[in-house]
Design a protein around this motif. Sequence first.
Motif, short mmCIF file in Angstrom:
data_model
loop_
_atom_site.label_atom_id
_atom_site.label_comp_id
_atom_site.label_asym_id
_atom_site.label_seq_id
_atom_site.Cartn_x
_atom_site.Cartn_y
_atom_site.Cartn_z
N ALA A 107 0.83 -1.20 0.00
CA ALA A 107 0.00 0.00 0.00
C ALA A 107 0.87 1.26 0.00
O ALA A 107 0.61 2.21 -0.76
N MET A 108 1.91 1.27 0.84
CA MET A 108 2.80 2.43 0.91
C MET A 108 3.57 2.63 -0.39
O MET A 108 3.84 3.76 -0.80
N ALA A 109 3.93 1.52 -1.05
CA ALA A 109 4.65 1.64 -2.32
C ALA A 109 3.80 2.37 -3.35
O ALA A 109 4.30 3.22 -4.10
N VAL A 110 2.51 2.06 -3.39
CA VAL A 110 1.61 2.75 -4.32
C VAL A 110 1.45 4.22 -3.91
O VAL A 110 1.49 5.12 -4.77
N CYS A 111 1.28 4.47 -2.63
CA CYS A 111 1.15 5.85 -2.16
C CYS A 111 2.36 6.68 -2.55
O CYS A 111 2.22 7.83 -3.02
N ASP A 112 3.54 6.11 -2.38
CA ASP A 112 4.76 6.84 -2.72
C ASP A 112 4.78 7.22 -4.19
O ASP A 112 5.16 8.34 -4.56
N ARG A 113 4.38 6.29 -5.06
CA ARG A 113 4.48 6.55 -6.50
C ARG A 113 3.43 7.52 -7.00
O ARG A 113 3.66 8.23 -7.99
N ILE A 114 2.27 7.58 -6.35
CA ILE A 114 1.25 8.53 -6.81
C ILE A 114 1.35 9.86 -6.05
O ILE A 114 0.60 10.79 -6.31
N GLY A 115 2.30 9.93 -5.11
CA GLY A 115 2.55 11.18 -4.41
C GLY A 115 1.50 11.56 -3.40
O GLY A 115 1.21 12.75 -3.20
N VAL A 116 0.94 10.56 -2.72
CA VAL A 116 -0.09 10.81 -1.71
C VAL A 116 0.35 10.16 -0.40
O VAL A 116 0.73 8.99 -0.39
N ARG A 117 0.29 10.91 0.70
CA ARG A 117 0.58 10.31 1.99
C ARG A 117 -0.52 9.31 2.34
O ARG A 117 -1.69 9.52 2.02
N SER A 118 -0.15 8.24 3.02
CA SER A 118 -1.13 7.22 3.34
C SER A 118 -2.30 7.78 4.13
O SER A 118 -3.46 7.38 3.93
#
Length: 345
Positions: A248-259
């Motif tokens: 989940a965090m990997a996706v958040c990092d790539r789309i530029g959104v904090r979890s």
Amino acid sequence: MDFTDPALALPPVSLVDVASYLPGEPVGTEYFTRYSRSDRMAKNVMFRSPTTRHHRQRDETAVDMVERAVQPLIERHGSDVLSGIDVLLTHTQLPDNPVLGAGPEVARRLGMKPAHVIDVHNGGCAAFVHMMALARTILRGTAARTALIAVTQNCAGPVFTQSEIRGLAQAPVPGDGCGVGLLVKNNSAPILDIECRTYPEFAGDMDFSTGSERKYWEPGAGQGCVSFTESKVTKVFARGNRLVPEVAMAVCDRIGVRSGEIDTFVTNQPNRLFLRNWRDALELPAQRHPDTFDRCGNLFGAAIPVTLDAEQRAGRLTPGSVVLMAAFAHAGDFAGAAAVRWGAV
């Protein structure tokens, strides 16, 4: 927030809608308590049961369940929505026919003539995310424009109510259900990013056995069931706590959104403690992490689309909001996460 697809040469693919089906009336836990026996595993947090779950009937097939799950899509998008499907992906927890996949029969029953029909057997509780990734790859790489993905969890009724199985600690936990997703090659509800990871070192830690020397296809005593040793349950719990937040965090990092900025976090629904730990890891309040466990039990791969559909029907998904899906499979051999900018009808 900038949600521009970094792979600019690739066309966007959207998850434009989801729908689901739960078979029969809710089954209360009292069905199982009359058969339960002393078992140390019952004290494990992995097996604390939901209040209710649904069981499919003996003669209700996976194809029946998919057919019922897609009806809301037909109602919302018109009778022609299925006849134009180019890609059909199905995942069935307990195949009705161990030799044949459900895909061709689903296509026949629904009046579809897709160019690509694939029965996906791996992915487990993360199958919906896995199938989103596969469908997006096919849509981007071919002339295909639409895809239907269908995940059917249908082993709770036939497997966990068997006379030798229904008294086990894990028997009350699973429920049956089916969830479907409609994907289109456009930018109406774009898939922002997907992360899929395979961990083959954990592939042998979940077993399906008859509790005897008998193979499941051989005649004789013993009833087939998924099983873990108590030591493996402890390891699986530790893996699940780690794997879902990681993807989940990997996706958040790539789309530029904090979890903590995610609007809706939808996961598989194995038990209450996993759900609490996952939302704590992402720093999300409970209202942004929908929970269908107590009503539906562990729906395995169907949990994400069923839960997402429940949120949609309740009006809790706002167009333009970011929906993050994440799950891990089996004993941890696969995990996946996907983010969508919600825009479904």
